[in-house]
Write a protein that holds these residues in place. Structure first.
Motif, PDB file in Angstrom:
ATOM      1  N   SER A   1       8.805  -6.313   5.505  1.00  0.00           N
ATOM      2  CA  SER A   1       7.568  -5.540   5.472  1.00  0.00           C
ATOM      3  C   SER A   1       7.072  -5.230   6.875  1.00  0.00           C
ATOM      4  O   SER A   1       7.245  -6.030   7.797  1.00  0.00           O
ATOM      5  N   CYS A   2       6.451  -4.080   7.001  1.00  0.00           N
ATOM      6  CA  CYS A   2       5.914  -3.650   8.294  1.00  0.00           C
ATOM      7  C   CYS A   2       4.544  -3.014   8.082  1.00  0.00           C
ATOM      8  O   CYS A   2       4.406  -2.082   7.276  1.00  0.00           O
ATOM      9  N   SER A   3       3.548  -3.498   8.802  1.00  0.00           N
ATOM     10  CA  SER A   3       2.221  -2.888   8.769  1.00  0.00           C
ATOM     11  C   SER A   3       1.973  -2.208  10.101  1.00  0.00           C
ATOM     12  O   SER A   3       1.932  -2.879  11.138  1.00  0.00           O
TER      13      SER A   3
ATOM     14  N   ASN B   1      -0.960   3.587   2.301  1.00  0.00           N
ATOM     15  CA  ASN B   1      -1.705   3.050   3.448  1.00  0.00           C
ATOM     16  C   ASN B   1      -0.821   2.959   4.694  1.00  0.00           C
ATOM     17  O   ASN B   1      -1.180   2.317   5.672  1.00  0.00           O
ATOM     18  N   SER B   2       0.346   3.601   4.632  1.00  0.00           N
ATOM     19  CA  SER B   2       1.324   3.686   5.725  1.00  0.00           C
ATOM     20  C   SER B   2       2.155   2.428   5.914  1.00  0.00           C
ATOM     21  O   SER B   2       3.100   2.442   6.696  1.00  0.00           O
ATOM     22  N   ARG B   3       1.828   1.360   5.220  1.00  0.00           N
ATOM     23  CA  ARG B   3       2.691   0.181   5.279  1.00  0.00           C
ATOM     24  C   ARG B   3       4.074   0.555   4.763  1.00  0.00           C
ATOM     25  O   ARG B   3       4.215   1.407   3.874  1.00  0.00           O
TER      26      ARG B   3
ATOM     27  N   GLY C   1      -4.196   3.809  11.588  1.00  0.00           N
ATOM     28  CA  GLY C   1      -4.231   5.226  11.956  1.00  0.00           C
ATOM     29  C   GLY C   1      -2.864   5.821  12.196  1.00  0.00           C
ATOM     30  O   GLY C   1      -2.708   7.053  12.201  1.00  0.00           O
ATOM     31  N   HIS C   2      -1.866   4.980  12.391  1.00  0.00           N
ATOM     32  CA  HIS C   2      -0.508   5.479  12.583  1.00  0.00           C
ATOM     33  C   HIS C   2       0.114   5.803  11.235  1.00  0.00           C
ATOM     34  O   HIS C   2       0.023   5.020  10.293  1.00  0.00           O
ATOM     35  N   ARG C   3       0.762   6.960  11.156  1.00  0.00           N
ATOM     36  CA  ARG C   3       1.338   7.377   9.882  1.00  0.00           C
ATOM     37  C   ARG C   3       2.863   7.376   9.870  1.00  0.00           C
ATOM     38  O   ARG C   3       3.480   7.506   8.831  1.00  0.00           O
ATOM     39  N   SER C   4       3.438   7.256  11.053  1.00  0.00           N
ATOM     40  CA  SER C   4       4.902   7.250  11.130  1.00  0.00           C
ATOM     41  C   SER C   4       5.391   5.828  11.357  1.00  0.00           C
ATOM     42  O   SER C   4       4.879   5.109  12.223  1.00  0.00           O
TER      43      SER C   4
ATOM     44  N   PHE D   1       7.166   9.019   7.030  1.00  0.00           N
ATOM     45  CA  PHE D   1       5.903   9.643   7.383  1.00  0.00           C
ATOM     46  C   PHE D   1       5.268  10.146   6.102  1.00  0.00           C
ATOM     47  O   PHE D   1       5.911  10.865   5.334  1.00  0.00           O
ATOM     48  N   SER D   2       4.025   9.771   5.884  1.00  0.00           N
ATOM     49  CA  SER D   2       3.325  10.178   4.660  1.00  0.00           C
ATOM     50  C   SER D   2       4.167   9.918   3.425  1.00  0.00           C
ATOM     51  O   SER D   2       4.341  10.801   2.573  1.00  0.00           O
TER      52      SER D   2
END
Lengths: 112, 118
Positions: free
Chosen positions: B22-24, B71-73, B28-31, B50-51
């Motif tokens: 897993s990566c959070s 949530n970009s995670r 605010g970062h989307r990529s 991305f998205s």
């Protein structure tokens, strides 16, 4: 597939020495060249180079890009033991989204 | 501002098993991009999300997959583990992946997950 070559792969110097690390890359879809420092785990960003001949400086570190000869150098002057790390060079390729091709890295050891 | 976080930090599995990392990203970062780092091959690009969409993929077999949540995670999955999958898996986040004047959006790396396959 683009390839990034770094030399030397390993370097041992003494504090106060000046070092030059080399990075050569291939040109397909080239956008920019980046340098990272990796000490323990996560690489940290040093420089991004896009234009030839413009030196980027940060303290004792500096870097320059030659787009004609397809290489970049990273200079570190007055080295300190804290400079010991792996220095990674990466080519940022113009693909939709990010695509980075990393070199094998140069392991720099600075002895007191 | 909290940095990129990865869990777990260390993992030991046996051949044939599957694993999810897993990566959070930074808020605010989307990529989110994933990399594999081994002593022999260095740092290699796995894929970028991305998205919630995979935008780019490196040269890895289909056993390596990922996804991104709203949530970009992001999660990365490796199925049917092989000994050669032992590596440090790094994720990196950036604002947009294609932003910036020169098309570069600085990436911030997480501490990595060290996977050992026995």
């Amino acid at each position: 597939e683009d390839k990034v070559v770094q030399s030397p792969l390993s370097l041992v110097v003494h504090e106060g020495d000046t070092v030059t690390l080399n990075c050569s890359y291939e040109v397909t879809n080239f956008r920019s060249l980046l340098w990272y420092k990796q000490e323990k785990k996560a690489p940290t960003f040093l420089f991004m180079l896009t234009s030839s001949g413009i030196e980027k400086k940060s303290g004792r570190l500096s870097s320059i890009l030659d787009k004609k000869e397809l290489f970049s150098i990273l200079n570190i002057t007055a080295t300190q033991t804290g400079d010991s790390a792996i220095y990674l060079c990466a080519e940022y390729i113009d693909n939709y989204g990010q695509n980075f091709v990393f070199g094998p890295g140069t392991r720099l050891s600075v002895l007191p | 501002k909290a940095g990129v976080t990865q869990t777990p930090r260390y993992l030991i599995k046996t051949r044939g098993q599957q694993v999810t990392l897993s990566c959070s990203p930074i808020s605010g970062h989307r990529s989110v991009s994933w990399y594999q780092q081994t002593p022999g091959q260095g740092l290699q690009f796995l894929f970028e999300y991305f998205s919630e969409t995979q935008r780019n993929k490196g040269n890895f077999p289909g056993r390596f997959s990922g996804r991104q949540f709203s949530n970009s995670r992001s999660e990365m999955n490796v199925s049917t583990l092989e000994l050669g999958d032992s590596a440090l898996y790094l994720c990196a986040s950036s604002l947009s992946g294609t932003g910036g004047v020169n098309g570069y959006d600085e990436q911030f790396f997480g501490p990595g997950t060290r996977l050992t396959v026995l």
